[in-house]
Scaffold this active site. Structure first.
Site, PDB file in Angstrom:
ATOM      1  N   TRP A   1       0.809  -1.228   0.000  1.00 29.92           N
ATOM      2  CA  TRP A   1       0.000   0.000   0.000  1.00 29.92           C
ATOM      3  C   TRP A   1       0.837   1.271   0.000  1.00 29.92           C
ATOM      4  O   TRP A   1       0.306   2.371  -0.159  1.00 29.92           O
ATOM      5  CB  TRP A   1      -0.908   0.010   1.232  1.00 29.92           C
ATOM      6  CG  TRP A   1      -2.176  -0.759   1.043  1.00 29.92           C
ATOM      7  CD1 TRP A   1      -2.496  -1.600   0.007  1.00 29.92           C
ATOM      8  CD2 TRP A   1      -3.300  -0.746   1.923  1.00 29.92           C
ATOM      9  NE1 TRP A   1      -3.756  -2.114   0.199  1.00 29.92           N
ATOM     10  CE2 TRP A   1      -4.268  -1.609   1.361  1.00 29.92           C
ATOM     11  CE3 TRP A   1      -3.581  -0.106   3.121  1.00 29.92           C
ATOM     12  CZ2 TRP A   1      -5.504  -1.831   1.970  1.00 29.92           C
ATOM     13  CZ3 TRP A   1      -4.807  -0.337   3.726  1.00 29.92           C
ATOM     14  CH2 TRP A   1      -5.751  -1.186   3.152  1.00 29.92           C
TER      15      TRP A   1
ATOM     16  N   HIS B   1      12.778  -2.393  -0.384  1.00 28.31           N
ATOM     17  CA  HIS B   1      12.014  -1.880  -1.528  1.00 28.31           C
ATOM     18  C   HIS B   1      12.834  -0.795  -2.226  1.00 28.31           C
ATOM     19  O   HIS B   1      13.544  -0.026  -1.574  1.00 28.31           O
ATOM     20  CB  HIS B   1      10.659  -1.321  -1.057  1.00 28.31           C
ATOM     21  CG  HIS B   1       9.740  -1.060  -2.203  1.00 28.31           C
ATOM     22  ND1 HIS B   1       9.801   0.095  -2.952  1.00 28.31           N
ATOM     23  CD2 HIS B   1       8.761  -1.821  -2.750  1.00 28.31           C
ATOM     24  CE1 HIS B   1       8.885   0.023  -3.911  1.00 28.31           C
ATOM     25  NE2 HIS B   1       8.243  -1.125  -3.810  1.00 28.31           N
TER      26      HIS B   1
ATOM     27  N   GLU C   1      11.638  -7.035  -8.566  1.00 30.00           N
ATOM     28  CA  GLU C   1      10.960  -5.812  -8.987  1.00 30.00           C
ATOM     29  C   GLU C   1      11.943  -4.939  -9.774  1.00 30.00           C
ATOM     30  O   GLU C   1      12.651  -4.119  -9.171  1.00 30.00           O
ATOM     31  CB  GLU C   1      10.477  -5.038  -7.762  1.00 30.00           C
ATOM     32  CG  GLU C   1       9.516  -5.789  -6.894  1.00 30.00           C
ATOM     33  CD  GLU C   1       8.560  -4.841  -6.183  1.00 30.00           C
ATOM     34  OE1 GLU C   1       7.375  -4.869  -6.499  1.00 30.00           O
ATOM     35  OE2 GLU C   1       9.031  -4.045  -5.356  1.00 30.00           O
TER      36      GLU C   1
END
Ligand code: PEP
Length: 237
Positions: free
Chosen positions: A8, A92, A157
């Site tokens: 989120w 991330h 990613e």
């Protein structure tokens, strides 16, 4: 069994969350998959109280690599563990941008494991030309000194595919996944689950899951819409 992660990022309010889970839980049918919501710290407890489905886990989006002490604004693995949180994303690319490196990410994984928490470890190149060496270096550094990896999930990613609206280059991504599987095998982490993340949405999830040799997906933007995200989960189920 697929793993489907919602990241989120810095989004949400209490009202939004209440409305979101009303819609999501009444539309989703989870039998075999695991769905993970990585949400802002301040909402962890609230979401844990309203989501009672055993197949849905609640994760943080980051955690400190230090045990405790004078680190203003940081959240430790022992704090997450004491609240009954299941794990955290680490590394991330939106955090790597601000100086987090793979030595620190390695410490984060180790401290999460020490507190019996799971980690979703993000790797991914920003430069396609040097993809292989970048992925190898990231994996060697973040997996250094780790023996037991049952609590770990890898999320590939590629930085160039996050937050985009154009069609994904699935040939390129498929090639990266094969490279990653080769590296983790060489490093003796052959059972490590691998997810793909970067512009996954309800329209491309079918093509992605048909093309890539993956154990699931990590979804950013489209996980913020309960109807779209429930469609993604129901499709992969
Ligand atoms: C992400 O930031 O981890 C991500 C996958 O975002 P998006 O799906 O919006 O590209």
């Amino acid at each position: 069994m697929k793993i489907i992660v919602a990241n989120w990022k810095m989004n949400g309010t209490v009202d939004y969350i209440n409305d979101y889970f009303d819609k999501f839980l009444s539309n989703v049918k989870i039998v075999d998959s695991e769905v993970i919501f990585a949400v802002p710290y301040v909402f962890l407890e609230h979401i844990k109280k309203i989501v009672k489905n055993q197949n849905i886990k609640i994760f943080a989006q980051n955690c400190s690599h230090e045990e405790n002490g004078a680190f203003t604004g940081e959240i430790s693995a022992s704090m997450l563990s004491s609240m009954g949180i299941d794990g955290s994303i680490v590394g991330h690319c939106e955090r790597r941008k601000y100086g987090e490196n793979y030595e620190i990410i390695n410490k984060k994984i180790k401290i999460l494991t020490k507190h019996n928490l799971r980690s979703i470890i993000c790797i991914g190149e920003d430069d396609k030309e040097h993809k292989e060496e970048i992925l190898e270096e990231q994996l060697e550094k973040c997996l250094y000194g780790i023996e037991n990896y049952k609590n770990m999930i890898l999320a590939y990613e590629p930085v160039w595919s996050i937050g985009k609206n154009h069609n994904l280059d699935l040939e390129e991504i498929d090639n990266s996944i094969a490279i990653i599987r080769g590296i983790v095998e060489k490093l003796k982490f052959e059972e490590l689950k691998i997810l793909y993340g970067g512009s996954v949405n309800k329209n491309n999830v079918r093509e992605i899951s048909a093309k890539l040799n993956i154990n699931g997906v990590l979804v950013g933007r489209d996980s913020l819409d309960p109807m779209n995200f429930s469609q993604i989960v129901n499709f992969l189920e």
